[in-house]
Design an enzyme around this catalytic site. Structure first.
Site, mmCIF file in Angstrom:
data_model
loop_
_atom_site.group_PDB
_atom_site.id
_atom_site.type_symbol
_atom_site.label_atom_id
_atom_site.label_comp_id
_atom_site.label_asym_id
_atom_site.label_seq_id
_atom_site.Cartn_x
_atom_site.Cartn_y
_atom_site.Cartn_z
ATOM 1 N N HIS A 1 0.832 -1.193 0.000
ATOM 2 C CA HIS A 1 0.000 0.000 0.000
ATOM 3 C C HIS A 1 0.867 1.243 0.000
ATOM 4 O O HIS A 1 1.982 1.239 0.523
ATOM 5 C CB HIS A 1 -0.932 0.018 1.224
ATOM 6 C CG HIS A 1 -0.214 -0.198 2.522
ATOM 7 N ND1 HIS A 1 0.173 -1.443 2.966
ATOM 8 C CD2 HIS A 1 0.212 0.691 3.450
ATOM 9 C CE1 HIS A 1 0.799 -1.322 4.129
ATOM 10 N NE2 HIS A 1 0.845 -0.037 4.443
ATOM 11 N N HIS B 1 1.001 5.165 1.182
ATOM 12 C CA HIS B 1 0.427 6.198 2.064
ATOM 13 C C HIS B 1 0.462 7.535 1.320
ATOM 14 O O HIS B 1 1.494 7.881 0.737
ATOM 15 C CB HIS B 1 1.276 6.371 3.327
ATOM 16 C CG HIS B 1 1.340 5.173 4.220
ATOM 17 N ND1 HIS B 1 0.583 5.061 5.365
ATOM 18 C CD2 HIS B 1 2.066 4.025 4.154
ATOM 19 C CE1 HIS B 1 0.851 3.911 5.979
ATOM 20 N NE2 HIS B 1 1.748 3.262 5.256
#
Ligand code: AMP
Ligand code: ZN
Length: 136
Positions: free
Chosen positions: A99, A101
Site C-alpha cells: 500500500h 500512504h
C-alpha cells in the site's frame, strides 16, 4: 488472500471509508491518520511488498495515488504530501498487502522528518558503484 485485512477491505468484508476505486486499485482513509486526510492506496491484486509486485501494478497504484493526492490537496489545503511505502517489517510495514500512504503535510506541522546523516563522498561512491552493478 483469505486472511489479508486489505483484501477484505477491497471485497467489502471489512468496512472502510472509500475514497476512490477503479478496475485495478482502491483508495481509503487510514484508520489512524498521521494527519487529517491520510489515505492508503492499494492494488486489487494481493502482493506483499515492492519486491513481489509487478511493475505494471506499481504503476496502477501510483496513478491512483496521484489522483488521491490532488483531491487531498484541494480538500485539506495542505502545502505538500508525502507519498510513501513501507516494505518489510524493518521499514515499519505492518500490513503485508502493498500500500502507498498519501499524507497531507502543512508547513511547520511538526511531523518529524527522518534523521539524515552526512555521508563521506568515498562511502557514497563505493556503495553507489556496488548498487549500479545490480541495475544493469
Ligand atoms: P504500514 O505500517 O505501512 O503497514 O501501514 C499500515 C497502515 O494501515 C497504518 O497506517 C494503519 O493505521 C492502517 N490500517 C490498519 N488497519 C486499517 C483499517 N482497517 N482501515 C484503514 N486503515 C488501516
Ligand atoms: Zn491482500
Amino acid at each position: 488472500m483469505t486472511d489479508c485485512i486489505f483484501c477484505k477491505i477491497i471485497s467489502g468484508q471489512i468496512p472502510s471509508t472509500k475514497l476512490y476505486e477503479d478496475e485495478m486499485t482502491y483508495a481509503f482513509m487510514d484508520i489512524a491518520p498521521v494527519s487529517p486526510g491520510h489515505a492508503l492506496v492499494v492494488h486489487k491484486h494481493h502482493h506483499s511488498d515492492i519486491f513481489d509486485t509487478p511493475e505494471r501494478d506499481l504503476a496502477d497504484i501510483m496513478s491512483a495515488a496521484k489522483k488521491v493526492a490532488i483531491a487531498l490537496k484541494t480538500v485539506t489545503k495542505c502545502d505538500g504530501v508525502n507519498v510513501s511505502m513501507n516494505n518489510g517489517a524493518a521499514s515499519g510495514q505492518v500490513v503485508f498487502h502493498l500500500h502507498v500512504h498519501v499524507i497531507p503535510r502543512k508547513t511547520g506541522d511538526g511531523l518529524a522528518p527522518w534523521p539524515h546523516q552526512k555521508a563521506a563522498p568515498e562511502e557514497l561512491n563505493m556503495l553507489g558503484t556496488e548498487i549500479r552493478g545490480h541495475l544493469k
